[in-house]
Every structure is written in C-alpha cells, then in structure tokens.
Write a protein that holds these residues in place. Structure first.
Motif, PDB file in Angstrom:
ATOM      1  N   GLY A 147       8.589  -3.109   6.601  1.00  0.00           N
ATOM      2  CA  GLY A 147       9.964  -2.648   6.757  1.00  0.00           C
ATOM      3  C   GLY A 147      10.532  -1.879   5.589  1.00  0.00           C
ATOM      4  N   VAL A 148       9.732  -1.665   4.536  1.00  0.00           N
ATOM      5  CA  VAL A 148      10.230  -0.939   3.364  1.00  0.00           C
ATOM      6  C   VAL A 148       9.747   0.512   3.355  1.00  0.00           C
ATOM      7  N   PHE A 149       8.459   0.710   3.604  1.00  0.00           N
ATOM      8  CA  PHE A 149       7.870   2.044   3.482  1.00  0.00           C
ATOM      9  C   PHE A 149       7.627   2.667   4.860  1.00  0.00           C
ATOM     10  N   THR A 150       8.142   3.855   5.045  1.00  0.00           N
ATOM     11  CA  THR A 150       7.794   4.670   6.208  1.00  0.00           C
ATOM     12  C   THR A 150       6.811   5.727   5.737  1.00  0.00           C
ATOM     13  N   ALA A 151       5.771   5.958   6.545  1.00  0.00           N
ATOM     14  CA  ALA A 151       4.722   6.873   6.101  1.00  0.00           C
ATOM     15  C   ALA A 151       4.207   7.694   7.274  1.00  0.00           C
ATOM     16  N   GLU A 152       3.523   8.772   6.931  1.00  0.00           N
ATOM     17  CA  GLU A 152       2.748   9.532   7.894  1.00  0.00           C
ATOM     18  C   GLU A 152       1.277   9.426   7.470  1.00  0.00           C
ATOM     19  N   TYR A 153       0.393   9.792   8.362  1.00  0.00           N
ATOM     20  CA  TYR A 153      -1.025   9.730   8.002  1.00  0.00           C
ATOM     21  C   TYR A 153      -1.305  10.670   6.845  1.00  0.00           C
ATOM     22  N   LEU A 154      -2.044  10.144   5.843  1.00  0.00           N
ATOM     23  CA  LEU A 154      -2.422  10.995   4.716  1.00  0.00           C
ATOM     24  C   LEU A 154      -3.379  12.080   5.181  1.00  0.00           C
ATOM     25  N   ASP A 155      -4.403  11.697   5.874  1.00  0.00           N
ATOM     26  CA  ASP A 155      -5.350  12.612   6.526  1.00  0.00           C
ATOM     27  C   ASP A 155      -6.134  11.735   7.495  1.00  0.00           C
ATOM     28  N   LYS A 156      -5.673  11.684   8.742  1.00  0.00           N
ATOM     29  CA  LYS A 156      -6.201  10.721   9.702  1.00  0.00           C
ATOM     30  C   LYS A 156      -7.698  10.876   9.909  1.00  0.00           C
ATOM     31  N   LYS A 157      -8.164  12.118   9.955  1.00  0.00           N
ATOM     32  CA  LYS A 157      -9.590  12.365  10.187  1.00  0.00           C
ATOM     33  C   LYS A 157     -10.426  11.891   8.993  1.00  0.00           C
ATOM     34  N   LYS A 158      -9.873  12.070   7.786  1.00  0.00           N
ATOM     35  CA  LYS A 158     -10.628  11.798   6.572  1.00  0.00           C
ATOM     36  C   LYS A 158     -10.525  10.335   6.146  1.00  0.00           C
ATOM     37  N   TYR A 159      -9.310   9.792   6.151  1.00  0.00           N
ATOM     38  CA  TYR A 159      -9.096   8.446   5.608  1.00  0.00           C
ATOM     39  C   TYR A 159      -8.752   7.414   6.676  1.00  0.00           C
ATOM     40  N   GLN A 160      -8.499   7.852   7.895  1.00  0.00           N
ATOM     41  CA  GLN A 160      -8.099   7.001   9.019  1.00  0.00           C
ATOM     42  C   GLN A 160      -6.729   6.358   8.771  1.00  0.00           C
ATOM     43  N   LEU A 161      -6.639   5.031   8.685  1.00  0.00           N
ATOM     44  CA  LEU A 161      -5.326   4.352   8.656  1.00  0.00           C
ATOM     45  C   LEU A 161      -4.781   4.245   7.232  1.00  0.00           C
ATOM     46  N   VAL A 162      -4.655   5.385   6.582  1.00  0.00           N
ATOM     47  CA  VAL A 162      -4.099   5.452   5.231  1.00  0.00           C
ATOM     48  C   VAL A 162      -2.828   6.299   5.284  1.00  0.00           C
ATOM     49  N   GLY A 163      -1.773   5.814   4.629  1.00  0.00           N
ATOM     50  CA  GLY A 163      -0.475   6.454   4.736  1.00  0.00           C
ATOM     51  C   GLY A 163      -0.051   7.242   3.510  1.00  0.00           C
ATOM     52  N   ASN A 164       0.801   8.202   3.763  1.00  0.00           N
ATOM     53  CA  ASN A 164       1.497   8.954   2.712  1.00  0.00           C
ATOM     54  C   ASN A 164       2.983   8.665   2.883  1.00  0.00           C
ATOM     55  N   ILE A 165       3.573   7.961   1.942  1.00  0.00           N
ATOM     56  CA  ILE A 165       4.957   7.480   2.083  1.00  0.00           C
ATOM     57  C   ILE A 165       5.927   8.656   2.160  1.00  0.00           C
ATOM     58  N   THR A 166       6.786   8.614   3.166  1.00  0.00           N
ATOM     59  CA  THR A 166       7.803   9.664   3.345  1.00  0.00           C
ATOM     60  C   THR A 166       9.208   9.172   3.034  1.00  0.00           C
ATOM     61  N   SER A 167       9.438   7.854   3.130  1.00  0.00           N
ATOM     62  CA  SER A 167      10.770   7.329   2.806  1.00  0.00           C
ATOM     63  C   SER A 167      10.667   5.851   2.456  1.00  0.00           C
ATOM     64  N   VAL A 168      11.678   5.378   1.727  1.00  0.00           N
ATOM     65  CA  VAL A 168      11.758   3.980   1.302  1.00  0.00           C
ATOM     66  C   VAL A 168      13.072   3.405   1.802  1.00  0.00           C
ATOM     67  N   CYS A 169      12.998   2.304   2.533  1.00  0.00           N
ATOM     68  CA  CYS A 169      14.204   1.596   2.977  1.00  0.00           C
ATOM     69  C   CYS A 169      14.530   0.513   1.945  1.00  0.00           C
ATOM     70  N   LYS A 170      15.648   0.661   1.278  1.00  0.00           N
ATOM     71  CA  LYS A 170      15.996  -0.254   0.199  1.00  0.00           C
ATOM     72  C   LYS A 170      16.657  -1.544   0.691  1.00  0.00           C
ATOM     73  N   ASP A 171      17.079  -1.558   1.959  1.00  0.00           N
ATOM     74  CA  ASP A 171      17.892  -2.671   2.450  1.00  0.00           C
ATOM     75  C   ASP A 171      17.232  -4.040   2.305  1.00  0.00           C
ATOM     76  N   PRO A 172      15.963  -4.225   2.714  1.00  0.00           N
ATOM     77  CA  PRO A 172      15.376  -5.576   2.572  1.00  0.00           C
ATOM     78  C   PRO A 172      15.310  -6.042   1.120  1.00  0.00           C
ATOM     79  N   ILE A 173      15.070  -5.121   0.210  1.00  0.00           N
ATOM     80  CA  ILE A 173      14.973  -5.478  -1.205  1.00  0.00           C
ATOM     81  C   ILE A 173      16.346  -5.855  -1.754  1.00  0.00           C
ATOM     82  N   GLU A 174      17.340  -5.035  -1.438  1.00  0.00           N
ATOM     83  CA  GLU A 174      18.690  -5.307  -1.934  1.00  0.00           C
ATOM     84  C   GLU A 174      19.233  -6.600  -1.342  1.00  0.00           C
ATOM     85  N   ALA A 175      18.909  -6.869  -0.060  1.00  0.00           N
ATOM     86  CA  ALA A 175      19.364  -8.115   0.566  1.00  0.00           C
ATOM     87  C   ALA A 175      18.731  -9.321  -0.106  1.00  0.00           C
ATOM     88  N   SER A 176      17.466  -9.206  -0.472  1.00  0.00           N
ATOM     89  CA  SER A 176      16.788 -10.298  -1.163  1.00  0.00           C
ATOM     90  C   SER A 176      17.459 -10.589  -2.497  1.00  0.00           C
TER      91      SER A 176
END
Length: 855
Positions: A188-217
């Motif tokens: 729930g913190v990191f939103t990502a897109e595939y870094l290179d799906k063909k090359k690395y498969q299920l590896v992400g490149n972070i596109t945004s950070v949701c601060k809400d869960p951290i700040e709530a903690s």
C-alpha cells in the motif's frame, strides 16, 4: 625547562584518528532538556506501568545503557534538538539489509528501541535478499540476476513474498518485546510499473509513494516497518530492490537522515583500507569518481546517493554504517560510519576583494569584536589591506577563514562560522582544505569555547594560559614551538591589554528569534536611493501579486521588468501603465539568465510554500547583485545568514537593508507578533490566538474555504493545531503560542483576539494601553487604539491596528485585539516595505496610507 615542558605538551596533545565535530553541532547553544517532550511522556509512562513491554525494566535499562554508551549528555541533547526540529516522519529513513535481521536482530531492535524511547520515529524499510537466496537454493533453484537486478518469476515471487513477511514479522516482534509499538506495513505504499517485464518479469519501477500508511503509523505512536513490495495500478505485486525503495521514500519525505545499514559499516578506501569518514559531494564527487579504488558497486552506490541528495534539502545526509554504530552515528560528534552530504564548493581568494561585499560584511559581523562595536568591518578590512592573506569560504559564506601568512608559521586570523555552517559540516570541509594547503598552522581559542574538543581533534599541539588556548599542527621541531608560544604568552599575560572576547574561531549566534530591546531600529523614512529599480514578480496571478503590482504602479522609483504566471502567460498585464507588460511563464533557467544579464534589481517570489526554491537556487547561483523577497514560508525558519526575517517593526532594519534574501512574514504571524511583542516581559504562559480571516487568505484555487456560498452565514475553523503560522509566531517571539485560525465570509482582513497570561498584578488596563503606545511610537504602520478595532475598518488599509485592551479581575490575564489586511500589511505592503529597505529607498515610499489611530 620551558622547551622540555612544551615538547611534552605538544606530544601529549596529539589526537589520533578522532573525528570529533564531524556533524558540526558543537556550537549550537540549546536550552532543551535531554529528552524531547514526546520522549518524556513515553518515559514517564514507562515508570508507572509495571507490565512487560512499554513500562518494563528491560526497556528502561536498554535506554539507559545506550545513552551511557554513545557519548556525552551535551552531544545527545544537541542531536535530539536537531532531529526534533522537523516533523516526526522527517527524522530518518533507515534501510536494513536482510542479513542484519538474520545475524544482528537483537542489536537492531535495541537501537530502534532507543530511538523510539527518546521520541524519534524513523521510517524503517528492510530487504530480504539472503533469505530468498537460501530458500531458492534449498529448492534447487539458482538465483538469476541481470545487471545486478534479481529476475523475479512467479515462483521466485512467492518465495520473496514469504521471506518478506517472515522477516517483517520477526523485526516487529523483536521490537514489541522491547516495549516498542511497531506496525508492519507490507503493502500500500509503493505504486510501480514493470521495470522491463520481458527482461526482469515481476520487478517494479516505483512511480509514486503513498505516505498515508506511514504517517498514520507515526501518528498512532508506532514505528512503521516496511517491505519494498510495490503494486501496479491493476493490483499486481512487484518486487523492488530495497535500496531503490529507500531512495523513493527519502524523496517523498525529505528526511534529515537516510541511513543504510550494512556489514562493512561504511565506504572503505581501497588504497588505505580505512573507512571514509565524510564525503562532501559538491567539493569531492568528481575527484572521488576518478579514484582507482572507486569502481563497481562503490561507484554505483556513490552515483545513486548523489542523485538522491541532489533533490533533497542540503540539510539531508546519507549515512552508511553497521547496526552496532547506529546510535553513535546519530548522536555523537565523532560519528561512526561514512556520512555523505552535498556540502558546498569552496571558494579561495588572495584578498577580500575576491568575495561579494554584502556577504563578506555579513560573515565578518559574526566576529565578537565587530558585533560588540569595538571594531568596524571597514576598520578591520583596512587593517589587513597590506597583509599577505589567503581567504576561504563556502558559496553562501556560512564559513569564512582568513589566514595571515606573514609570520614564521601561517596563522588563522579569523574563522567565522554560522550556525548553519556547523550544522552542515562546512567547518570541517574548510579546515580539511586548510590542512591540505598549509603544512603548518596556528590559531587561538578561548578555553571555554563550546567547540574546544573540535579544536583539539584538529590540532597536534596546544598550550593553555589564562583561559586561552594556542593550537597548532604541522610543527615538529621544538625551536619553532618555543617561538610561536613566546608571543602568545606575552599577549595573554595578566598585564596585557587583551580583548577577552576576541577569538579566531567565533560563531556566537543570536537567538533565532529577536531580542526586542536590542534588535529594534527606528524607521528609515528617508532613503538615499533615487534611481529607478526593476522588479521581477514570480507568481503574479494571486491576490498578493495583484496588490503588489498596484503598489509598484504608484511607487516613484520602482518599475516592473517582468511578471510570471503559468495561467496568464501571453496575456497583457492590466492595471499597470508605466510600460506594456505581457505575462511570461518563467522557468528557473529563464530567471538565471535574467539575473546573469543584470536586468533585475529585486525578485519577488509570490509562490505557494515549497515552490520557489528552484528559482532562488538558480538566481543565487549567478552570485549577482539583486535582492530576493520570498512571500512563502520557505525561508522563515532559517538562520539570518541564509535569509533575514522581514518584519521591520520588530526586527533589525539595518539587517533587512543589507540582506540578499528576505523572508516576508505571514499575515497572521505579522499581526500576532505585533500584538504580543510589548507583553513579552510580562508573560507567564502560552498566549492563545483566536484568528479569523477573510476568504482571500485561502488563495485563488477553488476550495470550500474561499467559496462564498459555503461561507455564507458560516465560520470554518481549520488547522487548529500545528498551523505553520503557530510555528512562525512561536519561533520568532521565542515563546510557545497556541493559534486557532478560522475563515469567514468577508473577502479581506484579519481579526485576532489574543488571551495572554501575565504576572499577577503587574498590569492594569491603562498601563497596557500606554505600554503599547510607547512601544510603537514613530511606527507609521502600527496604530494603537483604546477601542476594539474592527475588521471592516482595516480592509484596504496598509497597517495594523491593535487595541481593545482588557485585564481580567484576577489581574493575571490580558486580552488584546489586533486587525490587519492580510493582502496588504500581511503580504504586499510588507513586501514593498522590505523592498524599500533593501534598495535604499524611504521605508514608506509608495505606501499610500497608514491605519487610522486614536493614539
């Protein structure tokens, strides 16, 4: 006899391998107790709860043990103050390698418990690489990497998920056993897109950070413990390298510290085998990257850290350490691992003419002799005119070093460091350069100097006499030692006429807020400048920009050179007749070019908070002659060496006039400070400010707070705690103030009703009235009235009206009412007041009216 004693002293003063003062905080004189208020509450709770956990004896003994092991009480106080100067989530991001959880879990949990129990909440993110590899190998699967990135197929992903959850639970459980509230955050913190799906498969490149869960903690009083799992917008879980995820967190939260915990405990110099203590990137990065030993992973790590720090505030730093040294790195002058900061490039000159005059004067004004009036800047500069000197300074001149080379051994004549210079490690950077350029050097310091340990750590010999210490390094023969000590003895003997406050290494700082008795300077009604000056206005679309344009239209000496507004770009500027102006949409590079061309005399930043810095940085990089007035809150909480706070009625007008950058105060903050200042000597507690503003204070972007339909017959409270103006008022007055803002249905104007606890029986209503009238005598933009000032009367007026004084029957509380037009004296008029002072015009030039007054 003397020679023998000196030889022994020189040898015994040798300090080997010390890094005292690396963080550069010794000079900050704090008055805070050891623990922050949050920490004190936690410890008080711990004393009363006998159950295992938060109140256990084990938890308390852990805190005491760690406190005793890391350094002196002074050091801990200083760093606690530093780290609690920002919001809780901005303290630190700590990246924990998976191997540390396996091999050093107890040490890691103890260190994090220490931070928790002194009121600090790091954001902890961990990896799980070794555990994943072990499970893959147990199943006969060879881990696959491409360019250092783990290829994550569905089978590997299931193992990664299992290991992440196991390690996260293991760390959270260990913390809770030490009485630390910890919250597992595994998604729930990191939103990502595939870094290179063909090359690395299920590896992400972070596109945004949701601060809400951290700040709530953190808000709930729990340490956030994160994995580096990310999800796509469609909900697919992706694996992300923990180092990469930590960098993304750092960009989102802009913490003071980014900590990477590893087994080596820092960056190791491949040639010497020694740990690198400090790296100042602006000064050292290019040379460092050319070193033979900097290659492969080290080079990649340095490049990644530079890319990270380039986009963080200069106060941020990266530390690479092992887990056992975490508390030592954070809370001692000497540190433990490798600290990496952006730092500043250093400038070197052979005369004082090599430096920009205004900055040079401001730096020299830190010297005690000059500050006390015993010596003027001009007199000092004249005295060294024919001296053979070399000067050193960082770009903003937080540190200035002047070396006299005429003697047998070069001598530090002045070493002047601001608070920011110590905090940001500039002093160490400059002194390292001095050691590189001078094989031997001497300097003098008072024995009770707060940074005395720093001087010892940078010296190889010292001699103490009558409260003053002579330091040196690079002198190995006894004859030379005797020759430098002899004149020092003559100078410090009881019969010598020595100025006891003189000190080459001086950084005595005034408090961040102003001392009203010493800082106030009468108005500068008459100016010396009669030439035309050009103004550039960045952010001209808003209400403040519009009012400032109207004031410049009527000013006898100011003309607009350009106005910038993204929304109005290409449209003609209306309401201005001195010349035809078309709205532009300036970029920082455009501003830099205009500054380099020398066509702008003063820049006005009328932008929202946290927006103007790229423009300011671009303009200041040219080191031109213009002045900058910032209307946002971005520079209201920095030292005067960075930006001067522009409230002329309470601050030093001479300091405002000589400043290169001025922070225009907030509207609520201006009215509250002016309304409270005369009562400061009588206060016994925190004043409470009930403020109501017209909806123009909510800006031009549509919202419920500036919607007349929503506000009709209504009053909307907002930001009832920790409003930025509450912080501004409290900081500048030097006393805690509670501030409760509201927005009402009228357009412009603010009214504040302020309740002030005072010494019982000290004040009467008549005396309070006369106190205010005397305090503001001669101030054209402050009016005092015995009646309650009305907000409808202040709208369109260029000053502040204060009155309605009441003292309660118990004579321990005073009520004051202040009114201000938030768009004029609360913004545009005050900006023009500061422009006039900065450019040498009469302070009230172009300001058409003063508020009505019955005083």
């Amino acid at each position: 006899m003397l020679a023998g004693a000196l030889y022994c002293l020189s040898r015994s003063s040798l300090i080997v391998g010390s890094r005292a003062g690396r963080h550069g905080l010794m000079r900050v004189a704090y008055k805070r107790e050891l623990f922050s208020s949050a920490a004190t509450r936690k410890l008080n709770y711990a004393r009363t709860d006998s159950s295992e956990g938060v109140g256990s004896l084990h938890t308390r003994s852990t805190v005491i043990q760690l406190l005793n092991s890391i350094g002196s009480k002074r050091e801990v106080e200083q760093y606690l103050k530093y780290f609690t100067s920002v919001s809780e989530q901005q303290f630190a991001v700590i990246k924990v390698g998976g191997a540390i959880i396996s091999d050093n879990l107890a040490e890691l949990a103890s260190c994090l418990a220490f931070l928790y129990h002194v009121g600090l909440y790091p954001i902890v993110l961990h990896g799980t690489g070794p555990q994943v590899n072990s499970k893959l190998e147990a199943q006969g699967i060879e881990p696959e990497y491409i360019e250092g990135i783990r290829v994550t197929d569905p089978v590997t992903m299931s193992i990664v998920r299992e290991c992440f959850l196991e390690q996260n639970l293991k760390l959270v459980t260990a913390l809770e056993q030490l009485g630390v509230r910890a919250r597992p955050i595994t998604s729930g913190v990191f939103t990502a897109e595939y870094l290179d799906k063909k090359k690395y498969q299920l590896v992400g490149n972070i596109t945004s950070v949701c601060k809400d869960p951290i700040e709530a903690s953190i808000k709930a009083g729990a340490l956030p413990i994160l994995t580096s799992f990310a999800e796509t917008t469609a909900g697919q879980t992706l694996n992300v390298n923990a180092d990469v995820a930590a960098s993304s967190l750092a960009r989102a939260f802009e913490p003071l510290k980014v900590v990477y915990l590893n087994e080596k405990g820092g960056i190791i110099n491949g040639k010497t085998g020694e740990k690198v203590s400090v790296i100042n990137l602006d000064e050292e990065y290019e040379d460092l990257m050319r070193q033979d030993w900097v290659k492969y992973g080290t080079k990649l790590k340095l490049r990644e850290i530079k890319e990270l720090l380039d986009y963080l505030p200069r106060t941020s730093s990266v530390a690479i350490i092992n887990v056992q040294d975490l508390q030592k790195e954070l809370f001692t002058d000497s540190g433990a691992g490798t600290m990496i900061r952006r730092g500043y490039k250093l400038l070197k000159g052979s005369s004082m003419q090599d430096f920009e005059t205004d900055r040079l004067r401001k730096a020299l004004e830190r010297d005690p002799e000059i500050r006390s009036g015993q010596l003027s800047v001009a007199a000092y500069l004249k005295s060294i005119e024919k001296t053979n000197i070399t000067t050193y300074a960082d770009e903003p001149m937080e540190v200035l070093a002047i070396i006299d080379k005429d003697g047998m051994v070069p001598r530090v004549d002045k070493f002047l460091c601001s608070q920011a210079g110590w905090l940001n490690n500039v002093a160490d950077n400059v002194f390292k350069t001095l050691k590189r350029d001078f094989g031997a050097l001497t300097w003098e310091v008072e024995e009770n100097d707060p940074a005395i340990s720093w001087h010892f750590s940078n010296s190889e010999g010292s001699f103490l006499r009558n409260g003053r210490v002579l330091f040196w390094y690079g002198i190995t023969d006894l004859d030379t030692v005797v020759k430098i000590v002899a004149p020092f003895l003559r100078k410090v003997s009881p019969t010598s006429a020595r100025n006891s406050t003189g000190n080459a290494f001086s950084a005595k700082q005034s408090k961040r807020y102003y001392s009203l008795a010493s800082r106030r300077v009468p108005p500068k009604s008459q100016g010396e400048n009669t030439s035309i000056s050009k103004v550039a206005l960045i952010g001209a679309r808003g209400h403040t920009g519009t009012n400032l344009i109207s004031l410049i239209e009527r000013h006898p000496y100011l003309e607009l050179a350009c106005v910038s507004s993204r929304q109005n770009a290409g449209k003609p500027l209306e309401g201005y007749s001195k010349s035809k102006i078309v709205y532009d949409n300036l970029s920082p590079e455009d501003a830099k070019k205009l500054e380099a061309d020398g066509v702008i005399d003063v820049w006005v930043m009328a932008l929202p908070n946290n927006i103007c810095k790229p423009f300011v940085d671009a303009i200041e990089s040219v080191q031109g002659n213009s002045k900058i007035i910032d209307l946002s809150a971005d520079y209201r909480f920095v030292p005067a060496s960075v930006a001067v706070y522009g409230l002329p009625e309470l601050n030093d007008r001479n300091e405002i006039a000589s400043a290169k950058k001025i922070a225009n105060p907030g509207c609520y903050a201006t009215c509250a400070q002016l309304s409270l200042a005369p009562l400061l000597p009588y206060m016994t507690g925190s004043p409470v400010v009930f403020g109501v503003s017209g909806y123009s204070g909510a800006g031009t972007t549509p919202s419920p707070k500036n919607d007349p339909a929503v506000l009709h017959d209504n009053l909307i409270p907002y930001s009832l705690t920790d409003h930025i103006h509450e912080r501004e008022i409290s900081t500048r007055l030097g006393t805690s103030v509670a501030f409760h803002p509201h927005v009402a249905q009228w357009f412009q104007g603010i009214t504040q009703t302020i309740s002030v606890p005072v010494k019982k029986g000290a004040l009467t209503q008549d005396y309070v009235s006369s106190l205010y009238k005397e305090f503001y005598r001669g101030e054209r933009l402050v009016a005092i009235t015995d009646e309650v000032p009305l907000v409808r009367s202040i709208s369109g007026s260029h000053g502040v009206v204060i009155g309605g004084f009441q003292v309660n029957q118990a004579q321990d509380r005073v009520v004051v009412v202040g009114t201000i037009d938030n768009l004029l004296k609360g913004a545009a008029t005050q900006c023009l007041q500061n422009i006039n002072l900065a450019l040498g015009y009469g302070e009230y030039d172009g300001i058409p009216t003063a508020p009505n007054s019955t005083s």
